[in-house]
Design an enzyme around this catalytic site. Structure first.
Site, PDB file in Angstrom:
ATOM      1  N   SER A   1       0.815  -1.114  -0.102  1.00 47.93           N
ATOM      2  CA  SER A   1      -0.058   0.189  -0.020  1.00 47.93           C
ATOM      3  C   SER A   1       0.870   1.271  -0.021  1.00 47.93           C
ATOM      4  O   SER A   1       1.752   1.537  -0.930  1.00 47.93           O
ATOM      5  CB  SER A   1      -0.842  -0.034   1.242  1.00 47.93           C
ATOM      6  OG  SER A   1      -1.703   0.948   1.240  1.00 47.93           O
TER       7      SER A   1
ATOM      8  N   ASP B   1      -8.900  -4.683  -5.759  1.00 45.46           N
ATOM      9  CA  ASP B   1      -8.432  -3.780  -4.467  1.00 45.46           C
ATOM     10  C   ASP B   1      -9.158  -2.640  -4.458  1.00 45.46           C
ATOM     11  O   ASP B   1      -9.230  -1.686  -5.150  1.00 45.46           O
ATOM     12  CB  ASP B   1      -6.718  -3.385  -4.819  1.00 45.46           C
ATOM     13  CG  ASP B   1      -6.389  -3.063  -3.765  1.00 45.46           C
ATOM     14  OD1 ASP B   1      -6.844  -2.182  -2.805  1.00 45.46           O
ATOM     15  OD2 ASP B   1      -4.953  -3.355  -3.281  1.00 45.46           O
TER      16      ASP B   1
ATOM     17  N   HIS C   1      -7.555  -5.778  -0.471  1.00 43.56           N
ATOM     18  CA  HIS C   1      -6.295  -4.752  -0.481  1.00 43.56           C
ATOM     19  C   HIS C   1      -4.998  -5.656  -0.263  1.00 43.56           C
ATOM     20  O   HIS C   1      -4.713  -5.966   0.904  1.00 43.56           O
ATOM     21  CB  HIS C   1      -6.300  -3.695   0.546  1.00 43.56           C
ATOM     22  CG  HIS C   1      -5.645  -2.855   0.468  1.00 43.56           C
ATOM     23  ND1 HIS C   1      -5.150  -1.997  -0.642  1.00 43.56           N
ATOM     24  CD2 HIS C   1      -4.983  -1.910   1.571  1.00 43.56           C
ATOM     25  CE1 HIS C   1      -4.202  -1.235  -0.515  1.00 43.56           C
ATOM     26  NE2 HIS C   1      -3.988  -0.969   0.928  1.00 43.56           N
TER      27      HIS C   1
END
Length: 495
Positions: free
Chosen positions: A214, A435, A463
């Protein structure tokens, strides 16, 4: 519920680096003195029952401002789990699990066993980036003030809620300046990347082996741009596109969460859904719940489950398919007037612990995000973005961090919005089609910008791909990190 919380907190929201001036020569980094980890926070917010002898903690002193290397210092908190196969040890593998604002110390302590295939040959290492938790974590008011801020309603979207949001944001920004003014100008990703190179040197590694998730993909991309020759084996999972504007990011992420929400409802109906017998019915019931909560919150102990907290709880559970069954239960219970489970999910996202205190998750996030961009959206841009986002999703549509950045007390920089790792070894980028927080379209864009990267596509939900349960993704990433095997171009893993 503890297991669910661990999954949710693993996937912190991602957004968008700053440098005050060209850094001057810095003295070699100091040695890290490793010792027992005594302040790890468990997923339920409680301290560990006993120290884990396999985990070591320490601190590394770095310049507060790299343009003034002999000036003030700050300590970067670190954690290490030594490799178990000493004879075949490769080196250290540094992690950033996301955010910006997530504690790498707490997360690695909780999740080290998830990386069992890597822990034999790597020392697993993570850290709290500058401005996060133990590393001069940004604070903005006390727990009561954080409770007020996180519980703000976002619906109905009208002049009253907009005015209340603007007032709350101004107070929040003022509290951040009051409580953390010294650190605020120096929490950007460029400085954090320079910190990582000092960690690499202190760990005794000629090159940095890295797994960023991320926001950690932005941090990795910036590191590879600043120190391409120091890049070892680097994996960027759930990537960001650093070039997107505030408006573009808001709209794409809103669409991503709405898509994940619809996928959740479809999966729920397929299995027999307590929320509604069809996607349409389920959606109407959730809308009705949010409307009711905006008018009359549900009492949960001495707290109120507001519409704002309920929406946060729903969003938190969309980060992973593993939490969808719990989300169904939480929403169906709230429809019956029981708000504990949905409040639990909201608290996992905002970093509120059972004792009522907050981690720096909600305060580090805007501090880093706003310093990482020179954008300061004006009122017209905010209004336009909000209106467009609400058309995409009434539940998740919001101008988000842009509202805070428009009034943030320190300036930002666009230095990290242009990454280029030319001269580095091969980098692995892994993007997921389902995602919600870092939509797939950002993965090929980051791959192209880095110039030395290879893209792996995961077709499943959630995610982040490496911890999704996909053996295909795990096999490719482990093969690269352990053997140096770069996958073929356009490699794809089914869910």
């Amino acid at each position: 519920m503890r297991r669910v919380l661990a999954v949710v907190t693993f996937s912190v929201l991602a957004t968008s680096c700053t440098s005050t001036a060209e850094p001057q020569a810095v003295a070699p980094p100091e040695k890290i003195n490793w010792g027992a980890c005594t302040d790890i926070v468990r997923p339920d917010g409680q301290p560990p029952a006993k120290e884990d002898a396999t985990q070591q903690c320490g601190k590394l002193s770095v310049p507060l401002d790299y343009a003034k290397p002999d000036g003030d210092k700050l300590d970067i908190a670190m954690i290490r789990v030594p490799a178990t196969d000493k004879a075949n040890r490769i080196g250290s593998l540094l992690f950033n699990f996301g955010g910006p604002g997530g504690s790498g110390v707490d997360t690695l302590a909780q999740a080290a066993k998830s990386f069992g295939t890597l822990s034999a040959r790597y020392d697993l290492v993570s850290f709290d980036p500058r401005g996060v938790e133990r590393s001069s974590g940004v604070r903005c008011g006390d727990s009561a003030e954080m409770d007020t801020f996180t519980s703000m309603n976002t619906l109905p979207a009208n002049a009253e809620t907009t005015a209340a949001s603007q007032k709350a944001n101004k107070k929040f920004a003022s509290l951040c300046e009051q409580d953390s003014g010294k650190i605020l100008p120096f929490v950007g990703t460029v400085s954090a990347a320079r910190d990582m190179d000092r960690m690499r040197a202190s760990l005794g590694d000629a090159q940095l082996n890295y797994l960023g998730m991320s926001y950690g993909t932005l941090l990795g991309g910036v590191y590879a741009t600043l120190f391409p020759k120091n890049v070892g084996r680097m994996v960027l999972d759930a990537p960001l596109d650093p070039t997107v504007t505030f408006e573009q990011r808001t709209l794409v992420q809103t669409a991503g969460f709405q898509k994940a929400y619809e996928s959740f409802l479809k999966a729920c109906v397929k299995e027999g859904c307590e929320i509604g017998g069809s996607v349409e019915a389920g959606n109407k019931n959730v809308d009705r719940l949010m409307t009711e909560l905006s008018e009359k919150p549900i009492k949960v102990g001495d707290r109120d489950l507001t519409q704002g907290l309920a929406s946060t709880g729903v969003a938190a559970a969309l980060y992973s398919e593993l939490t969808w069954p719990f989300l169904e239960t939480a929403v169906s219970q709230a429809m019956k007037g029981e708000g504990e489970a949905l409040m639990y999910l909201a608290d996992s996202y905002t970093g509120r612990t059972p004792d009522g205190k907050y981690t720096t998750q909600m305060t580090s996030f805007p501090a880093i995000t706003c310093v990482d961009s020179a954008e300061r959206p004006d009122a017209a841009t905010l209004d336009r973005t909000e209106a467009a986002a609400l058309k995409i999703s009434p539940l998740f549509g919001s101008a988000g961090a842009g509202q805070l950045c428009s009034i943030w007390p320190v300036a930002g920089s666009d230095e990290a919005r242009h990454v280029d790792a030319t001269g580095s070894g091969p980098i692995l980028v892994v993007g997921g089609k389902g995602d919600p927080a870092t939509p797939y379209e950002w993965a090929p864009k980051l791959t192209e910008q880095l110039k030395t990267a290879t893209l792996v596509t995961y077709t499943g939900e959630g995610h982040g791909a490496y911890l999704s349960g996909s053996q295909c993704v795990k096999g490719i990433v482990d093969g690269y990190l352990l053997q140096g095997t770069v996958p073929q171009k356009n490699a794809t893993c089914e869910r």
